[in-house]
Motif scaffolding. Structure first.
Motif, PDB file in Angstrom:
ATOM      1  N   GLU A  66      -8.511   1.281   6.158  1.00  0.00           N
ATOM      2  CA  GLU A  66      -9.112   0.721   7.382  1.00  0.00           C
ATOM      3  C   GLU A  66      -8.284  -0.369   7.775  1.00  0.00           C
ATOM      4  O   GLU A  66      -8.553  -0.670   9.191  1.00  0.00           O
ATOM      5  CB  GLU A  66     -10.336  -0.031   6.641  1.00  0.00           C
ATOM      6  CG  GLU A  66     -10.160  -1.171   5.606  1.00  0.00           C
ATOM      7  CD  GLU A  66      -9.842  -0.741   4.234  1.00  0.00           C
ATOM      8  OE1 GLU A  66      -9.834  -1.520   3.305  1.00  0.00           O
ATOM      9  OE2 GLU A  66      -9.664   0.611   4.046  1.00  0.00           O
ATOM     10  N   ASP A  67      -7.192  -0.647   7.388  1.00  0.00           N
ATOM     11  CA  ASP A  67      -6.386  -1.734   8.134  1.00  0.00           C
ATOM     12  C   ASP A  67      -5.326  -1.252   8.992  1.00  0.00           C
ATOM     13  O   ASP A  67      -4.433  -1.856   9.566  1.00  0.00           O
ATOM     14  CB  ASP A  67      -5.668  -2.690   7.160  1.00  0.00           C
ATOM     15  CG  ASP A  67      -5.065  -1.921   5.972  1.00  0.00           C
ATOM     16  OD1 ASP A  67      -4.832  -0.694   6.131  1.00  0.00           O
ATOM     17  OD2 ASP A  67      -4.308  -2.589   5.049  1.00  0.00           O
ATOM     18  N   CYS A  68      -5.277   0.081   9.197  1.00  0.00           N
ATOM     19  CA  CYS A  68      -4.207   0.617   9.912  1.00  0.00           C
ATOM     20  C   CYS A  68      -4.672   0.200  11.410  1.00  0.00           C
ATOM     21  O   CYS A  68      -5.950   0.273  11.755  1.00  0.00           O
ATOM     22  CB  CYS A  68      -4.245   2.310  10.052  1.00  0.00           C
ATOM     23  SG  CYS A  68      -3.757   2.885   8.375  1.00  0.00           S
ATOM     24  N   PRO A  69      -3.736  -0.044  12.416  1.00  0.00           N
ATOM     25  CA  PRO A  69      -4.020  -0.140  13.796  1.00  0.00           C
ATOM     26  C   PRO A  69      -4.434   1.201  14.575  1.00  0.00           C
ATOM     27  O   PRO A  69      -3.730   2.135  14.109  1.00  0.00           O
ATOM     28  CB  PRO A  69      -2.816  -0.773  14.597  1.00  0.00           C
ATOM     29  CG  PRO A  69      -1.465  -0.286  13.270  1.00  0.00           C
ATOM     30  CD  PRO A  69      -2.186  -0.168  12.147  1.00  0.00           C
ATOM     31  N   ASP A 125     -13.583   3.419   4.578  1.00  0.00           N
ATOM     32  CA  ASP A 125     -14.335   2.098   4.999  1.00  0.00           C
ATOM     33  C   ASP A 125     -14.292   1.796   6.586  1.00  0.00           C
ATOM     34  O   ASP A 125     -14.061   0.945   7.036  1.00  0.00           O
ATOM     35  CB  ASP A 125     -13.654   0.937   4.709  1.00  0.00           C
ATOM     36  CG  ASP A 125     -13.236   0.939   3.014  1.00  0.00           C
ATOM     37  OD1 ASP A 125     -14.137   1.588   2.303  1.00  0.00           O
ATOM     38  OD2 ASP A 125     -12.534  -0.093   2.419  1.00  0.00           O
ATOM     39  N   SER A 185      -1.318   4.152   3.795  1.00  0.00           N
ATOM     40  CA  SER A 185      -0.985   3.044   4.854  1.00  0.00           C
ATOM     41  C   SER A 185      -0.715   3.507   6.081  1.00  0.00           C
ATOM     42  O   SER A 185      -0.178   4.770   6.263  1.00  0.00           O
ATOM     43  CB  SER A 185      -0.109   2.037   4.002  1.00  0.00           C
ATOM     44  OG  SER A 185       1.286   2.767   4.193  1.00  0.00           O
ATOM     45  N   TYR A 186      -0.685   2.613   7.021  1.00  0.00           N
ATOM     46  CA  TYR A 186      -0.147   2.904   8.245  1.00  0.00           C
ATOM     47  C   TYR A 186       1.369   3.655   8.357  1.00  0.00           C
ATOM     48  O   TYR A 186       1.621   4.402   8.720  1.00  0.00           O
ATOM     49  CB  TYR A 186      -0.088   1.716   9.321  1.00  0.00           C
ATOM     50  CG  TYR A 186       0.275   1.799  10.806  1.00  0.00           C
ATOM     51  CD1 TYR A 186      -0.551   2.669  11.608  1.00  0.00           C
ATOM     52  CD2 TYR A 186       1.457   1.493  11.067  1.00  0.00           C
ATOM     53  CE1 TYR A 186       0.019   2.893  12.914  1.00  0.00           C
ATOM     54  CE2 TYR A 186       1.849   1.684  12.411  1.00  0.00           C
ATOM     55  CZ  TYR A 186       1.386   2.288  13.454  1.00  0.00           C
ATOM     56  OH  TYR A 186       1.705   2.450  14.583  1.00  0.00           O
ATOM     57  N   SER A 215       0.767  -1.350  -0.103  1.00  0.00           N
ATOM     58  CA  SER A 215      -0.090   0.107   0.165  1.00  0.00           C
ATOM     59  C   SER A 215       0.878   1.168   0.037  1.00  0.00           C
ATOM     60  O   SER A 215       0.337   2.374  -0.533  1.00  0.00           O
ATOM     61  CB  SER A 215      -0.829   0.049   1.323  1.00  0.00           C
ATOM     62  OG  SER A 215      -1.821  -1.118   1.155  1.00  0.00           O
TER      63      SER A 215
END
Length: 202
Positions: A93-96, A119, A70-71, A37
């Motif tokens: 949405e997949d970031c902590p 998202d 991305s994170y 990403s």
């Protein structure tokens, strides 16, 4: 010859285009190629703001550019290399949802960047981040209409963010989102992503 990205229009309640989301695309296939990403983010930003005669104004018609971060891109401060005026930082949405990210987003907002959460699905970890959001994007393919309704009813009046309904694919979904109070709209019902030609000059 095509570029390595496509753009998808974002509309307001009057069906006027107010921004574009830029999506990384494979050079030969019109799809995301499955690369990291942060690499995709860097490629899009370079094309938008750096490469020779390619200008952000030309490819976005002078409108804000939504770009996924991305994170790692957020923690590294990648956005700070680019002007905040027409860049919307989309938090993937997949970031902590940790304290490091929270502090980075505070810093970005203080420097004038617009923050969108992509998202977004409400959870205990993410609720504190709502106060940092300029835009909350709700994926109509990922949540039930009941879940979306509950989120809007519970949090819309508590915060100042705008609501963006994404992946709107039917007239019924569009009208539902409008009635519920969404401000912005994105999806195939309104406009499909368009692959940008090279060299993007008007």
């Amino acid at each position: 010859m095509s570029s390595n990205f496509a753009r998808q229009a974002i509309f307001d309640i009057h069906k006027q285009v107010i921004a574009y989301e830029f999506l990384f695309r494979d050079g030969f296939r019109d799809s995301f190629p499955g690369i990291a990403s942060d690499v995709a983010t860097q490629s899009i930003l370079n094309d938008l703001f750096i490469e020779g005669n390619i200008t952000q104004e030309a490819v976005s018609d002078g409108l804000p550019c939504f770009v996924n971060f991305s994170y790692q891109s957020l923690i590294d401060g990648t956005a700070l290399q680019y002007p905040p005026e027409n860049l919307v930082v989309e938090v993937l949405e997949d970031c902590p949802a940790d304290s490091v990210l929270f502090e980075k987003l505070i810093d970005l907002r203080a420097k004038g960047y617009c923050i969108a959460f992509d998202d977004f699905i409400p959870s205990t970890d993410w609720i504190p981040f709502l106060g940092l959001a300029d835009i909350i994007k709700i994926d109509f393919r990922a949540q039930s209409l009941d879940s979306i309704t509950r989120f809007v009813q519970e949090y819309r009046e508590k915060f100042s963010f705008k609501l963006l309904a994404e992946k709107i694919e039917t007239k019924e979904e569009y009208h539902f989102a409008r009635e519920l109070g969404f401000d912005l709209f994105q999806g195939y019902q309104l406009s499909k992503p368009e692959r940008m030609p090279y060299p993007f000059v008007a």
